[in-house]
Design a protein around this motif. Structure first.
Motif, mmCIF file in Angstrom:
data_model
loop_
_atom_site.group_PDB
_atom_site.id
_atom_site.type_symbol
_atom_site.label_atom_id
_atom_site.label_comp_id
_atom_site.label_asym_id
_atom_site.label_seq_id
_atom_site.Cartn_x
_atom_site.Cartn_y
_atom_site.Cartn_z
ATOM 1 N N ARG A 113 0.828 -1.214 0.000
ATOM 2 C CA ARG A 113 0.000 0.000 0.000
ATOM 3 C C ARG A 113 0.858 1.257 0.000
ATOM 4 N NH1 ARG A 113 -1.865 1.983 5.375
ATOM 5 N NH2 ARG A 113 -0.773 0.874 7.047
ATOM 6 N N TYR A 114 2.038 1.187 0.601
ATOM 7 C CA TYR A 114 2.917 2.360 0.600
ATOM 8 C C TYR A 114 3.527 2.577 -0.783
ATOM 9 C CZ TYR A 114 2.420 1.685 5.622
ATOM 10 O OH TYR A 114 1.904 1.528 6.884
ATOM 11 N N ARG A 115 3.806 1.493 -1.488
ATOM 12 C CA ARG A 115 4.299 1.638 -2.864
ATOM 13 C C ARG A 115 3.216 2.247 -3.748
ATOM 14 N NH1 ARG A 115 3.372 -0.386 -7.518
ATOM 15 N NH2 ARG A 115 1.927 -1.918 -6.635
ATOM 16 N N LYS A 116 1.983 1.790 -3.585
ATOM 17 C CA LYS A 116 0.886 2.332 -4.387
ATOM 18 C C LYS A 116 0.710 3.823 -4.121
ATOM 19 C CE LYS A 116 -1.775 -1.976 -4.724
ATOM 20 N NZ LYS A 116 -3.019 -2.682 -4.303
ATOM 21 N N ALA A 117 0.831 4.212 -2.857
ATOM 22 C CA ALA A 117 0.709 5.632 -2.525
ATOM 23 C C ALA A 117 1.837 6.431 -3.169
ATOM 24 C CB ALA A 117 0.723 5.813 -1.008
ATOM 25 N N ALA A 118 3.058 5.902 -3.093
ATOM 26 C CA ALA A 118 4.198 6.591 -3.701
ATOM 27 C C ALA A 118 4.031 6.694 -5.210
ATOM 28 C CB ALA A 118 5.490 5.851 -3.354
ATOM 29 N N GLU A 119 3.546 5.629 -5.825
ATOM 30 C CA GLU A 119 3.328 5.644 -7.273
ATOM 31 C C GLU A 119 2.293 6.701 -7.649
ATOM 32 O OE1 GLU A 119 2.764 2.219 -10.620
ATOM 33 O OE2 GLU A 119 1.324 2.199 -8.969
ATOM 34 N N LEU A 120 1.270 6.851 -6.834
ATOM 35 C CA LEU A 120 0.248 7.863 -7.087
ATOM 36 C C LEU A 120 0.848 9.264 -7.032
ATOM 37 C CD1 LEU A 120 -2.742 8.600 -7.495
ATOM 38 C CD2 LEU A 120 -3.016 8.511 -5.000
ATOM 39 N N VAL A 121 1.700 9.514 -6.048
ATOM 40 C CA VAL A 121 2.343 10.824 -5.942
ATOM 41 C C VAL A 121 3.243 11.075 -7.147
ATOM 42 C CG1 VAL A 121 3.904 12.263 -4.583
ATOM 43 C CG2 VAL A 121 2.236 10.812 -3.422
ATOM 44 N N VAL A 122 3.980 10.054 -7.585
ATOM 45 C CA VAL A 122 4.864 10.208 -8.741
ATOM 46 C C VAL A 122 4.077 10.615 -9.978
ATOM 47 C CG1 VAL A 122 6.217 8.880 -10.420
ATOM 48 C CG2 VAL A 122 6.770 8.751 -8.010
ATOM 49 N N ARG A 123 2.962 9.951 -10.208
ATOM 50 C CA ARG A 123 2.173 10.256 -11.409
ATOM 51 C C ARG A 123 1.695 11.703 -11.406
ATOM 52 N NH1 ARG A 123 -0.597 5.233 -10.480
ATOM 53 N NH2 ARG A 123 -2.484 6.403 -9.926
ATOM 54 N N GLN A 124 1.505 12.256 -10.222
ATOM 55 C CA GLN A 124 0.960 13.607 -10.123
ATOM 56 C C GLN A 124 2.019 14.689 -9.986
ATOM 57 O OE1 GLN A 124 -1.503 13.064 -6.678
ATOM 58 N NE2 GLN A 124 -3.239 12.276 -7.847
ATOM 59 N N SER A 125 3.231 14.318 -9.531
ATOM 60 C CA SER A 125 4.203 15.357 -9.184
ATOM 61 C C SER A 125 5.458 15.366 -10.034
ATOM 62 C CB SER A 125 4.626 15.206 -7.714
ATOM 63 O OG SER A 125 5.365 14.012 -7.515
ATOM 64 N N LEU A 126 5.715 14.306 -10.799
ATOM 65 C CA LEU A 126 6.925 14.272 -11.607
ATOM 66 C C LEU A 126 6.845 15.340 -12.687
ATOM 67 C CD1 LEU A 126 9.482 12.502 -11.627
ATOM 68 C CD2 LEU A 126 8.419 11.134 -13.419
ATOM 69 N N PRO A 127 7.948 16.021 -12.988
ATOM 70 C CA PRO A 127 7.919 17.066 -14.015
ATOM 71 C C PRO A 127 7.320 16.556 -15.317
ATOM 72 C CG PRO A 127 10.024 17.068 -12.893
ATOM 73 C CD PRO A 127 9.276 15.866 -12.394
ATOM 74 N N GLY A 128 6.369 17.340 -15.838
ATOM 75 C CA GLY A 128 5.758 16.976 -17.107
ATOM 76 C C GLY A 128 4.576 16.048 -16.966
ATOM 77 N N LYS A 129 4.207 15.688 -15.690
ATOM 78 C CA LYS A 129 3.082 14.780 -15.489
ATOM 79 C C LYS A 129 2.067 15.430 -14.559
ATOM 80 C CE LYS A 129 5.690 10.578 -16.334
ATOM 81 N NZ LYS A 129 5.916 9.192 -15.948
ATOM 82 N N GLY A 130 0.826 15.311 -14.894
ATOM 83 C CA GLY A 130 -0.214 15.873 -14.050
ATOM 84 C C GLY A 130 -0.318 17.375 -14.217
ATOM 85 N N ASP A 131 -1.217 17.973 -13.462
ATOM 86 C CA ASP A 131 -1.461 19.406 -13.563
ATOM 87 C C ASP A 131 -0.642 20.214 -12.584
ATOM 88 O OD1 ASP A 131 -4.927 18.605 -14.029
ATOM 89 O OD2 ASP A 131 -3.382 18.981 -15.547
ATOM 90 N N ALA A 132 0.065 19.524 -11.675
ATOM 91 C CA ALA A 132 0.787 20.249 -10.624
ATOM 92 C C ALA A 132 2.266 19.930 -10.716
ATOM 93 C CB ALA A 132 0.236 19.881 -9.248
ATOM 94 N N GLY A 133 2.899 20.309 -11.797
ATOM 95 C CA GLY A 133 4.316 20.021 -11.982
ATOM 96 C C GLY A 133 5.160 20.658 -10.912
ATOM 97 N N LEU A 134 6.367 20.159 -10.747
ATOM 98 C CA LEU A 134 7.242 20.618 -9.676
ATOM 99 C C LEU A 134 7.475 22.122 -9.659
ATOM 100 C CD1 LEU A 134 9.953 17.813 -9.676
ATOM 101 C CD2 LEU A 134 8.126 18.142 -8.039
ATOM 102 N N PRO A 135 7.670 22.789 -10.806
ATOM 103 C CA PRO A 135 7.998 24.211 -10.745
ATOM 104 C C PRO A 135 6.933 25.072 -10.086
ATOM 105 C CG PRO A 135 8.579 23.301 -12.883
ATOM 106 C CD PRO A 135 7.770 22.259 -12.172
ATOM 107 N N THR A 136 5.672 24.596 -9.994
ATOM 108 C CA THR A 136 4.614 25.413 -9.410
ATOM 109 C C THR A 136 4.538 25.265 -7.895
ATOM 110 O OG1 THR A 136 2.929 23.679 -9.608
ATOM 111 C CG2 THR A 136 3.280 25.112 -11.521
ATOM 112 N N GLN A 137 5.330 24.386 -7.297
ATOM 113 C CA GLN A 137 5.255 24.131 -5.870
ATOM 114 C C GLN A 137 5.915 25.249 -5.065
ATOM 115 O OE1 GLN A 137 3.703 21.585 -4.583
ATOM 116 N NE2 GLN A 137 3.866 19.796 -5.895
ATOM 117 N N THR A 138 5.513 25.384 -3.791
ATOM 118 C CA THR A 138 6.288 26.216 -2.877
ATOM 119 C C THR A 138 7.668 25.596 -2.730
ATOM 120 O OG1 THR A 138 5.628 24.973 -0.912
ATOM 121 C CG2 THR A 138 4.182 26.793 -1.609
#
Length: 575
Positions: A113-138
């Protein structure tokens, strides 16, 4: 009320002699006491991004002590966010706060379950993936995103991600940062750089950027007090936390070899400044920090009410405390064999990965925590994926061969051949320290291992001593004697289960026994030494504090054992 009680506890503890307990442990224990509420993150009382810094610090204390309560605290904190199916509560898409800890808990426990959670974060936060790319973060969330994504990419061999992640490190370094964000580029760099593979020139570019960042940051230090002044941009507690995290960055940068030794002077002065404040008058007021009622709160309460500030202090303390133990291994390199022990398995993605007694393995079967013990004593760790013919090129001080493979374990095992034995004998004779770790009958290749060991008067008996049934740990007890040069002046209760006993001839002699059974041996050969034990023994399962009962002392025994072996070696990585 709990917060006030915790502050009183912490203030009292920081006035206790450091000989009884390191400051890092004192602060970590107090933090565990105050942020114990399992709903603090979900209720919004605690910012997950700030909690992430505290959890990085808790991991550092766990590595420094082998006390499993700190891992359990991390695990419990992560469980506030990760549900049983791997979905995540509270965090917005693209927010990687505490994601590095989700991944670490997976590596240690292998619970999917921890791997699945980490995989979910990767899909959303890795540069070029998802709507919330790294450069927009605090900056705080961006730093944690970089650290997490680099670790994830290394673990699951996603090499295609590293170019974008390197660019993110550069982006963070080039940002215009507010005062309390000043340490974050260095923090992200030091947590990521050794996990980024690929083009050495690209990596060197990052190192140069970090060095330029460190030089620029050091110029901002008040050389009189040791702090990094905020110029009124935060309260005094914020200055303490920022100063602490920069001190950590400088001290760790020196230890890892990325900064010159003179940065330690800046780190030491900063750390001394912080300790002075905590030892000062309890009534000191921070006139710039107002509470909700409009009054003022003490500097300490402002500092201690923020988990990221507390985490910054703990990180600085753990790193500065390492300076006291780093002399044993300074200039020395420990090389772990990956050739004679060469086991592979499929990970959850279907890729082949090494396992069983490797530095990288954080699960029960790995030597990850042992690697930290060596590094905390000032040594560098490395691995050798080829035969002992290449040993002389490694500039190694200590060479470890553990659990050589059988045909059952590896399709094409690499046996220790006569030519290898010749190379090893010459290397030991020139001043190296060889550590031979066998196993019990049926779980290691003994024929060739014994041909090597015989050169030093040692023979693995290929038997099984100290058989342990389930968790009946007392069956695995071996007591080290008081006054031992190997394990320290005090007798220690060790857990060593199902090991092969040793038969010895001169010049070998036993340094650990159980009755008439010879458990560990030392042999002088030329200018070097050979240490032998019939078990891999000090893998994570038996030194990380998660399994054994607290009366066993494997971790402190390992610390003393490591210091002793490092002291035996006359070889350094410098010659």
């Amino acid at each position: 009320m709990r917060k006030i009680a915790w502050i009183f506890c912490l203030l009292s503890s920081l006035h206790v002699s450091a000989q009884r307990k390191n400051y890092s442990i004192q602060m970590a224990d107090a933090a565990v006491s105050t942020w114990i509420d399992s709903t603090s993150i979900l209720s919004g009382k605690t910012d997950p991004s700030k909690m992430g810094i505290l959890l990085f610090a808790m991991e550092a204390v766990w590595n420094a002590t082998g006390n499993g309560q700190y891992f359990n605290y991390i695990n419990k904190s992560v469980d506030q966010l990760v549900q049983s199916d791997g979905s995540i509560k509270k965090l917005q898409p693209g927010d990687a706060s505490m994601a590095a800890q989700m991944l670490m808990v997976y590596e240690v426990t292998k619970k999917d379950r921890y791997r699945k959670a980490a995989e979910l974060v990767v899909r959303q936060s890795l540069p070029g993936k998802g709507d919330a790319g790294l450069p927009t973060q605090t900056a705080l969330r961006l730093a944690q995103s970089i650290i997490f994504n680099v670790a994830y990419s290394q673990l699951f061999q996603s090499d295609s991600s590293f170019s974008a992640l390197s660019a993110s490190v550069i982006s963070l370094t080039g940002r215009t940062l507010v005062y309390e964000e000043l340490p974050l580029p260095g923090f992200a760099f030091l947590s990521s750089i050794d996990k980024i593979p690929g083009d050495p020139l690209r990596k060197q570019e990052l190192v140069h950027l970090f060095q330029a960042y460190a030089k620029k940051t050091r110029a901002l230090q008040d050389t009189s007090s040791g702090k990094w002044p905020s110029g009124g941009k935060t309260d005094a507690a914020g200055e303490y936390a920022t100063t602490a995290l920069i001190a950590y960055t400088f001290a760790k940068g020196v230890r890892m070899g990325y900064l010159e030794e003179d940065y330690l002077a800046s780190a030491s002065k900063a750390y001394a400044f912080i300790l002075k404040q905590f030892r000062g008058a309890k009534g000191a007021k921070d006139r710039g920090a107002a509470d909700k009622s409009g009054g003022t709160e003490t500097i300490r309460e402002s500092f201690m009410g923020d988990p990221s500030r507390v985490g910054s202090f703990i990180l600085a303390a753990t790193e500065m405390e390492m300076l006291e133990t780093a002399t044993a291994g300074k200039g020395k390199k420990v090389v772990l064999d990956y050739y004679y022990n060469n086991e592979w398995q499929k990970d959850v993605t279907g890729k082949d990965v090494r396992w069983h007694y490797t530095w990288e393995d954080r699960s029960n079967s790995g030597y990850h925590m042992l690697g930290h013990v060596f590094m905390s004593n000032g040594a560098k760790i490395s691995r050798l994926e080829t035969s002992a013919a290449d040993l002389a090129k490694q500039k190694a001080s200590l060479y470890i061969i553990v659990d050589p493979d059988t045909e059952k374990e590896t399709a094409k095992p690499h046996f220790i051949e006569q030519a290898d034995i010749t190379h090893i004998k010459k290397w030991v004779g020139d001043g190296g320290v060889l550590l031979l770790l066998g196993n019990d009958k049926g779980n290691a290749e003994f024929t060739h291992l014994n041909e090597l060991a015989a050169s030093f008067g040692i023979h693995f008996n290929e038997d099984k001593q100290n058989t342990v049934i389930d968790d009946m740990f007392e069956q695995g007890v071996v007591m080290s004697p008081a006054g031992s040069a190997v394990f320290g002046t005090q007798a220690k209760k060790l857990f060593i289960k199902e090991f092969s006993s040793l038969a010895l001839q001169s010049p070998a002699e036993a340094v650990l026994t159980k009755g008439d059974i010879k458990v560990m041996a030392l042999s002088k050969y030329g200018n070097g030494w050979v240490v032998a034990l019939g078990d891999p023994w000090i893998y994570n399962e038996y030194i990380d504090g998660r399994k054994l009962t607290t009366d066993f002392q494997n971790y402190p025994a390992t610390v003393e054992w490591v210091k002793w072996m490092l002291s035996l070696s006359k070889k350094t990585s410098l010659r």
